[in-house]
Design a protein around this motif. Sequence first.
Motif, PDB file in Angstrom:
ATOM      1  N   SER A 119      -5.629   6.203  -2.019  1.00  0.00           N
ATOM      2  CA  SER A 119      -4.367   5.468  -2.077  1.00  0.00           C
ATOM      3  C   SER A 119      -4.337   4.557  -3.295  1.00  0.00           C
ATOM      4  O   SER A 119      -3.321   4.471  -4.004  1.00  0.00           O
ATOM      5  N   PHE A 120      -5.455   3.877  -3.545  1.00  0.00           N
ATOM      6  CA  PHE A 120      -5.537   3.000  -4.723  1.00  0.00           C
ATOM      7  C   PHE A 120      -5.331   3.807  -5.997  1.00  0.00           C
ATOM      8  O   PHE A 120      -4.594   3.370  -6.909  1.00  0.00           O
ATOM      9  N   ALA A 144       7.986  -0.222  -1.494  1.00  0.00           N
ATOM     10  CA  ALA A 144       8.509   0.535  -0.354  1.00  0.00           C
ATOM     11  C   ALA A 144       7.932   0.106   0.986  1.00  0.00           C
ATOM     12  O   ALA A 144       8.657   0.021   1.983  1.00  0.00           O
ATOM     13  N   ASP A 145       6.645  -0.175   1.053  1.00  0.00           N
ATOM     14  CA  ASP A 145       6.003  -0.486   2.329  1.00  0.00           C
ATOM     15  C   ASP A 145       5.375  -1.871   2.342  1.00  0.00           C
ATOM     16  O   ASP A 145       4.515  -2.154   3.175  1.00  0.00           O
ATOM     17  N   ALA A 146       5.823  -2.733   1.444  1.00  0.00           N
ATOM     18  CA  ALA A 146       5.192  -4.045   1.311  1.00  0.00           C
ATOM     19  C   ALA A 146       5.742  -5.031   2.333  1.00  0.00           C
ATOM     20  O   ALA A 146       6.898  -4.942   2.759  1.00  0.00           O
ATOM     21  N   GLU A 147       4.896  -5.998   2.720  1.00  0.00           N
ATOM     22  CA  GLU A 147       5.329  -7.094   3.595  1.00  0.00           C
ATOM     23  C   GLU A 147       6.356  -7.930   2.818  1.00  0.00           C
ATOM     24  O   GLU A 147       6.115  -8.299   1.669  1.00  0.00           O
ATOM     25  N   PRO A 148       7.505  -8.237   3.412  1.00  0.00           N
ATOM     26  CA  PRO A 148       8.627  -8.813   2.656  1.00  0.00           C
ATOM     27  C   PRO A 148       8.331 -10.139   1.952  1.00  0.00           C
ATOM     28  O   PRO A 148       8.807 -10.362   0.832  1.00  0.00           O
ATOM     29  N   GLY A 149       7.582 -11.047   2.595  1.00  0.00           N
ATOM     30  CA  GLY A 149       7.342 -12.351   1.984  1.00  0.00           C
ATOM     31  C   GLY A 149       6.498 -12.254   0.730  1.00  0.00           C
ATOM     32  O   GLY A 149       6.834 -12.846  -0.311  1.00  0.00           O
ATOM     33  N   TYR A 150       5.391 -11.523   0.797  1.00  0.00           N
ATOM     34  CA  TYR A 150       4.533 -11.359  -0.380  1.00  0.00           C
ATOM     35  C   TYR A 150       5.272 -10.609  -1.484  1.00  0.00           C
ATOM     36  O   TYR A 150       5.156 -10.953  -2.673  1.00  0.00           O
ATOM     37  N   GLY A 170       0.812  -1.207   0.000  1.00  0.00           N
ATOM     38  CA  GLY A 170       0.000   0.000   0.000  1.00  0.00           C
ATOM     39  C   GLY A 170       0.840   1.249   0.000  1.00  0.00           C
ATOM     40  O   GLY A 170       2.071   1.204  -0.036  1.00  0.00           O
ATOM     41  N   ASP A 171       0.175   2.373   0.038  1.00  0.00           N
ATOM     42  CA  ASP A 171       0.807   3.683  -0.022  1.00  0.00           C
ATOM     43  C   ASP A 171       1.071   4.179   1.396  1.00  0.00           C
ATOM     44  O   ASP A 171       0.199   4.745   2.047  1.00  0.00           O
ATOM     45  N   GLY A 172       2.280   3.948   1.894  1.00  0.00           N
ATOM     46  CA  GLY A 172       2.642   4.418   3.225  1.00  0.00           C
ATOM     47  C   GLY A 172       2.283   3.454   4.323  1.00  0.00           C
ATOM     48  O   GLY A 172       2.964   3.351   5.331  1.00  0.00           O
ATOM     49  N   HIS A 215      -7.165  -1.868  -0.526  1.00  0.00           N
ATOM     50  CA  HIS A 215      -7.633  -1.613  -1.887  1.00  0.00           C
ATOM     51  C   HIS A 215      -6.633  -2.076  -2.939  1.00  0.00           C
ATOM     52  O   HIS A 215      -6.997  -2.820  -3.862  1.00  0.00           O
ATOM     53  N   PHE A 216      -5.393  -1.662  -2.840  1.00  0.00           N
ATOM     54  CA  PHE A 216      -4.419  -2.101  -3.843  1.00  0.00           C
ATOM     55  C   PHE A 216      -4.017  -3.553  -3.612  1.00  0.00           C
ATOM     56  O   PHE A 216      -3.799  -4.306  -4.565  1.00  0.00           O
ATOM     57  N   THR A 217      -3.936  -3.962  -2.354  1.00  0.00           N
ATOM     58  CA  THR A 217      -3.583  -5.353  -2.058  1.00  0.00           C
ATOM     59  C   THR A 217      -4.568  -6.316  -2.693  1.00  0.00           C
ATOM     60  O   THR A 217      -4.175  -7.310  -3.312  1.00  0.00           O
ATOM     61  N   HIS A 218      -5.860  -6.046  -2.567  1.00  0.00           N
ATOM     62  CA  HIS A 218      -6.836  -6.991  -3.103  1.00  0.00           C
ATOM     63  C   HIS A 218      -6.877  -6.985  -4.631  1.00  0.00           C
ATOM     64  O   HIS A 218      -7.315  -7.971  -5.233  1.00  0.00           O
ATOM     65  N   LEU A 219      -6.414  -5.905  -5.277  1.00  0.00           N
ATOM     66  CA  LEU A 219      -6.258  -5.975  -6.725  1.00  0.00           C
ATOM     67  C   LEU A 219      -5.186  -7.014  -7.064  1.00  0.00           C
ATOM     68  O   LEU A 219      -5.390  -7.866  -7.934  1.00  0.00           O
ATOM     69  N   MET A 220      -4.054  -6.962  -6.365  1.00  0.00           N
ATOM     70  CA  MET A 220      -2.992  -7.945  -6.581  1.00  0.00           C
ATOM     71  C   MET A 220      -3.479  -9.345  -6.210  1.00  0.00           C
ATOM     72  O   MET A 220      -3.191 -10.326  -6.907  1.00  0.00           O
ATOM     73  N   ASN A 221      -4.218  -9.449  -5.109  1.00  0.00           N
ATOM     74  CA  ASN A 221      -4.727 -10.754  -4.682  1.00  0.00           C
ATOM     75  C   ASN A 221      -5.692 -11.349  -5.700  1.00  0.00           C
ATOM     76  O   ASN A 221      -5.675 -12.561  -5.952  1.00  0.00           O
TER      77      ASN A 221
END
Length: 301
Positions: free
Chosen positions: A242-243, A163-169, A40-42, A47-53
């Motif tokens: 943010s999305f 920049a702010d993503a969870e490292p594993g995903y 996400g943004d910051g 919203h953006f995560t579920h687009l990727m999901n």
Amino acid sequence: MNTLKSVKSATRNAKSESVMPTRRDLNFPLPAERVHDWVGDGQGSVHFTHLMNTMSLVIPVGERFFIDAVRHYRDQIQDPELKKAATAFIGQEAMHGREHDEYNAKMFERLPSAAVFEKRVKKLLDLFAQNTSPAFRLSGTIALEHLTAIMADGLLKEPRIAADAEPGYLALWKWHALEETEHKGVAYDVWEATQGRGLKAYTIRAFGLVLATTIFWAMVLPHYANFVRQEGKLSDVKGWRSFYKMAIGEVGFLRKMVRPWFAYFRPDFHPWDDDNSHYLEGIEQFSAPYARRAAPLAAAA
């Protein structure tokens, strides 16, 4: 003249000849509690995560469709290096499907409707496979490979997504993007080696992209909106801002796909016209910490 004989004498793209895909057997730590907001943004954004999901939910069944489409023509390929690349393509796609299955299982736990969506995608691809020719299935494959290649390029070139993503995903998506880049010319080369470069081949591949793009987004967008609704975020104005920044505005992950999407319609198009192979430097060092085990390439082929 659009005949197999004329195509056998055609020269493959030089970059395709210099990049040989490698099957890598990797595994990524994916915390289930972050599946809904891993990017996400910051801060984590549903919203953006579920687009990727939502796109991830398409991947396992889509990859199996691609594997079948390329495998059908593998024995017709005369170029031994292209045949080797096609086998490596199959191996990579098998690994992508497996890792996204594990990822998607976390979505199923959080939102059971995600499993319904995956089943709908599978049913659609099964119907397509049963009612179209092998050539048209390969056309759909190279079209969707083009979509994934330009998405991969967008992810690799835009540091603000990471920049702010969870490292594993993030690591899983980066690995997928790197390998999509590594094999982005393979299915297309199989297309040219078996279908030709004439008017008929061009018409089928161009129509394939229009159809594949329309169906892809027609499936993804309504289910994506439903996942956001189930998270209680459909009216979250801050989340949609943010999305917008990530997808359309300043970062523009989706917006920046438009120009390379249209490039596909050039009669002389090839995926490696956009040479972004510099991203592949260091791919082995990146992959090493996630290596699961050594496995023979032929196992997935």
